[in-house]
Write an enzyme that holds these catalytic residues in place. Structure first.
Site, PDB file in Angstrom:
ATOM      1  N   ASN A  42      -9.230   6.360  63.912  1.00 25.49           N
ATOM      2  CA  ASN A  42     -10.307   6.167  62.925  1.00 25.49           C
ATOM      3  C   ASN A  42     -10.369   4.693  62.535  1.00 25.49           C
ATOM      4  OD1 ASN A  42      -8.461   5.685  60.579  1.00 25.49           O
ATOM      5  ND2 ASN A  42      -7.816   7.746  61.143  1.00 25.49           N
ATOM      6  N   PRO A  46       0.219  18.019  61.096  1.00 19.33           N
ATOM      7  CA  PRO A  46       0.818  18.320  59.781  1.00 19.33           C
ATOM      8  C   PRO A  46       0.177  17.438  58.709  1.00 19.33           C
ATOM      9  CG  PRO A  46       2.310  17.010  61.150  1.00 19.33           C
ATOM     10  CD  PRO A  46       1.160  17.396  62.018  1.00 19.33           C
TER      11      PRO A  46
HETATM   12  O1  PMT Z   1      -7.049   1.099  55.785  1.00 16.49           O
HETATM   13  P1  PMT Z   1      -8.316   0.547  55.160  1.00 16.49           P
HETATM   14  O2  PMT Z   1      -9.297   0.035  56.189  1.00 16.49           O
HETATM   15  O3  PMT Z   1      -8.011  -0.452  54.079  1.00 16.49           O
HETATM   16  O4  PMT Z   1      -9.088   1.753  54.454  1.00 16.49           O
HETATM   17  C1  PMT Z   1      -8.542   2.354  53.325  1.00 16.49           C
HETATM   18  C2  PMT Z   1      -8.734   3.887  53.346  1.00 16.49           C
HETATM   19  C3  PMT Z   1     -10.212   4.222  53.229  1.00 16.49           C
HETATM   20  C4  PMT Z   1      -8.164   4.467  54.646  1.00 16.49           C
HETATM   21  C5  PMT Z   1      -7.910   4.420  52.115  1.00 16.49           C
HETATM   22  O5  PMT Z   1      -8.432   3.875  50.940  1.00 16.49           O
HETATM   23  C6  PMT Z   1      -7.953   5.930  52.054  1.00 16.49           C
HETATM   24  O6  PMT Z   1      -8.860   6.552  51.523  1.00 16.49           O
HETATM   25  N1  PMT Z   1      -6.900   6.572  52.644  1.00 16.49           N
HETATM   26  C7  PMT Z   1      -6.853   8.048  52.834  1.00 16.49           C
HETATM   27  C8  PMT Z   1      -7.687   8.423  54.011  1.00 16.49           C
HETATM   28  C9  PMT Z   1      -7.666   9.908  54.273  1.00 16.49           C
HETATM   29  O7  PMT Z   1      -7.180  10.309  55.283  1.00 16.49           O
HETATM   30  O8  PMT Z   1      -8.163  10.620  53.298  1.00 16.49           O
HETATM   31  P2  PMT Z   1      -8.185  12.248  53.305  1.00 16.49           P
HETATM   32  O9  PMT Z   1      -9.070  12.571  52.166  1.00 16.49           O
HETATM   33  O10 PMT Z   1      -8.544  12.775  54.642  1.00 16.49           O
HETATM   34  O11 PMT Z   1      -6.690  12.675  53.018  1.00 16.49           O
HETATM   35  C10 PMT Z   1      -6.216  12.970  51.706  1.00 16.49           C
HETATM   36  C11 PMT Z   1      -4.764  12.537  51.568  1.00 16.49           C
HETATM   37  O12 PMT Z   1      -3.947  13.290  52.469  1.00 16.49           O
HETATM   38  C12 PMT Z   1      -4.495  11.079  51.873  1.00 16.49           C
HETATM   39  O13 PMT Z   1      -3.512  10.632  50.983  1.00 16.49           O
HETATM   40  C13 PMT Z   1      -3.952  11.112  53.312  1.00 16.49           C
HETATM   41  O14 PMT Z   1      -3.044  10.019  53.544  1.00 16.49           O
HETATM   42  C14 PMT Z   1      -3.211  12.432  53.316  1.00 16.49           C
HETATM   43  N2  PMT Z   1      -3.170  13.091  54.642  1.00 16.49           N
HETATM   44  C15 PMT Z   1      -4.298  13.556  55.228  1.00 16.49           C
HETATM   45  C16 PMT Z   1      -4.202  14.212  56.429  1.00 16.49           C
HETATM   46  C17 PMT Z   1      -2.934  14.416  57.022  1.00 16.49           C
HETATM   47  N3  PMT Z   1      -2.801  15.046  58.184  1.00 16.49           N
HETATM   48  N4  PMT Z   1      -1.825  13.926  56.412  1.00 16.49           N
HETATM   49  C18 PMT Z   1      -1.932  13.272  55.231  1.00 16.49           C
HETATM   50  O15 PMT Z   1      -0.921  12.821  54.678  1.00 16.49           O
END
Ligand code: PMT
Length: 399
Positions: free
Chosen positions: A206, A301
């Site tokens: 991504n 996971p």
């Molecule tokens: O890296 P940059 O270019 O600076 O961009 C920053 C960002 C947009 C990536 C950052 O600010 C951000 O939003 N990070 C989380 C991205 C994400 O995967 O969001 P999510 O809503 O899909 O996941 C929710 C949470 O679960 C997050 O804390 C993620 O790290 C965690 N997660 C999600 C999926 C997974 N399989 N394992 C996880 O730990």
């Protein structure tokens, strides 16, 4: 005793730095003064040596302790580095990393937040180059003590007078105090994208650059924490002072994060972890046939949810929610489903923030339903906002 390096550049207001030095000493600081050549036209090293009881530096090659590089020693030992007065010339140099004298060299070598108190003619202060230098410096978390309005030395009226001594002292105390907010605490951060291989040369990933994770690490270091970052293949460099553990896939991130978890009081999931991986990874390179192909993706996971499950009671887990809208419903659901203490929602549909941008705008949602907004700022400022808000809440809940 906390130590402050007091940098003085060539403005008429240089004479007020003597009062500032005395006031800082009254507040319990050891003060080490450093003059630019232009400042030495207004005030002398002898004045500051007499006032502070410490050597006053000016020449880049001065070494009060023979054989030790003073600019590195002073930068490392300082709890705060302030430039007051800061001229347009010094602000421009600091914004661009120009280190051509002792003061700018110390400022560049200092890893903490700089405190800058500009003083100059109002037209100079309002000029585009000074405004943009200040914007750059703010985005790197420098604390700007805005000059006051009034009559300046050249007789003109406007904003350009060095701020009051109490205002500057407050800013210095704030930075020195903040530098200890996470002292003795260990922070674990996941950062950047993961890459899920399809074959030996292709992968699913991504747009995460790792800028947010890197800013969170830098901010935590500025607040005195010991920092570990588990990071995917990200473009953004991570601070040298952080313990960095590189991984490629979500499963590697999970394994490394679980191994690192014990002993950490804070965990932040800023990584954009791929939710799926290929069920089968082809060896070698998949050959093109001209026919459509189907692939099966299987769920990865959830790293941060697994960490929340495994963490000792009292560990604060903060997730991120990358959402294509400012609605907080999904972020709230993620917070609850993953068992987190807080979640930082960022609206990734807004141009200029979120993925691969230098700025962000965070809405911090806590498990008790309360919300705090950072507004649009540099990622480093957002990261400082996140830490300061979370630390304040933690302290309140303990008192
Ligand atoms: O890296 P940059 O270019 O600076 O961009 C920053 C960002 C947009 C990536 C950052 O600010 C951000 O939003 N990070 C989380 C991205 C994400 O995967 O969001 P999510 O809503 O899909 O996941 C929710 C949470 O679960 C997050 O804390 C993620 O790290 C965690 N997660 C999600 C999926 C997974 N399989 N394992 C996880 O730990």
């Amino acid at each position: 005793m906390p130590t402050v390096v007091l940098g003085i550049s060539g403005s008429v207001a240089a004479y007020r730095a003597a009062d500032l030095a005395r006031e800082l000493m009254r507040h319990g600081f050891t003060v080490r003064a450093c003059l630019t050549d232009a400042a030495a036209k207004f005030v002398t090293p002898a004045l500051f040596e007499a006032l502070t009881g410490q050597p006053c530096l000016q020449d880049t090659f001065e070494e009060p302790d023979r054989g030790r590089m003073a600019h590195i020693d002073w930068a490392r030992q300082a709890d705060a580095v302030v430039v007051a007065p800061a001229t347009a010339n010094v602000l421009a140099k600091l914004a661009h990393g120009i280190a051509d004298d002792m003061l700018t060299t110390i400022a560049l070598a200092h890893t903490g937040r700089l405190i800058l108190a500009p003083a100059m003619n109002p037209a100079m202060f309002a000029s585009d180059p000074v405004r943009s230098a200040l914007d750059v410096l703010r985005s790197r978390a420098a604390v700007i003590v805005e000059p006051d309005e009034g009559e300046v030395a050249c007789g003109e009226q406007g904003q350009g007078k060095l701020a009051s001594i109490p205002q500057i002292v407050r800013a210095i105390e704030g930075v020195a105090r903040a530098g200890r907010l996470l002292e003795g605490q260990r922070v674990l951060i996941t950062s950047g994208p993961t890459q899920e291989p399809f074959d030996q040369v292709r992968f699913l990933t991504n747009r995460s650059s790792g800028k947010m994770g890197s800013a969170l690490a830098r901010a935590a270091l500025l607040l005195g924490a010991e920092v570990t970052v588990i990071h995917g293949p990200q473009r953004e460099p991570l601070p040298m002072e952080a313990h960095r553990i590189p991984v490629q896939t979500a499963r590697e991130m999970e394994e490394a994060a679980f191994a690192a978890l014990p002993g950490h009081q804070w965990v932040v999931g800023a990584a954009a972890v791929a939710d799926y991986r290929f069920a089968q990874v082809e060896s070698g390179k998949h050959r093109r046939t001209g026919e459509p192909i189907s692939v099966t993706l299987v769920p990865n996971p959830d790293v941060v949810a697994g960490l929340a499950h495994a963490a000792e009671p009292g560990v604060r887990l903060i997730g991120f929610a990358a959402e294509p809208s400012s609605e907080l419903d999904v972020a709230r659901r993620k917070l609850a489903a993953k068992g987190l203490w807080a979640i930082a929602a960022n609206d990734v549909s807004v141009p200029g923030i979120g993925f691969d941008a230098d700025a962000n705008a965070l809405t911090l949602v806590f498990a008790d339903g309360t919300v705090a907004e950072s507004g649009r700022r540099s990622k480093l400022e957002c990261a400082l906002f996140l830490w300061e808000t979370c630390i304040a809440r933690q302290l309140n809940s303990q008192s």
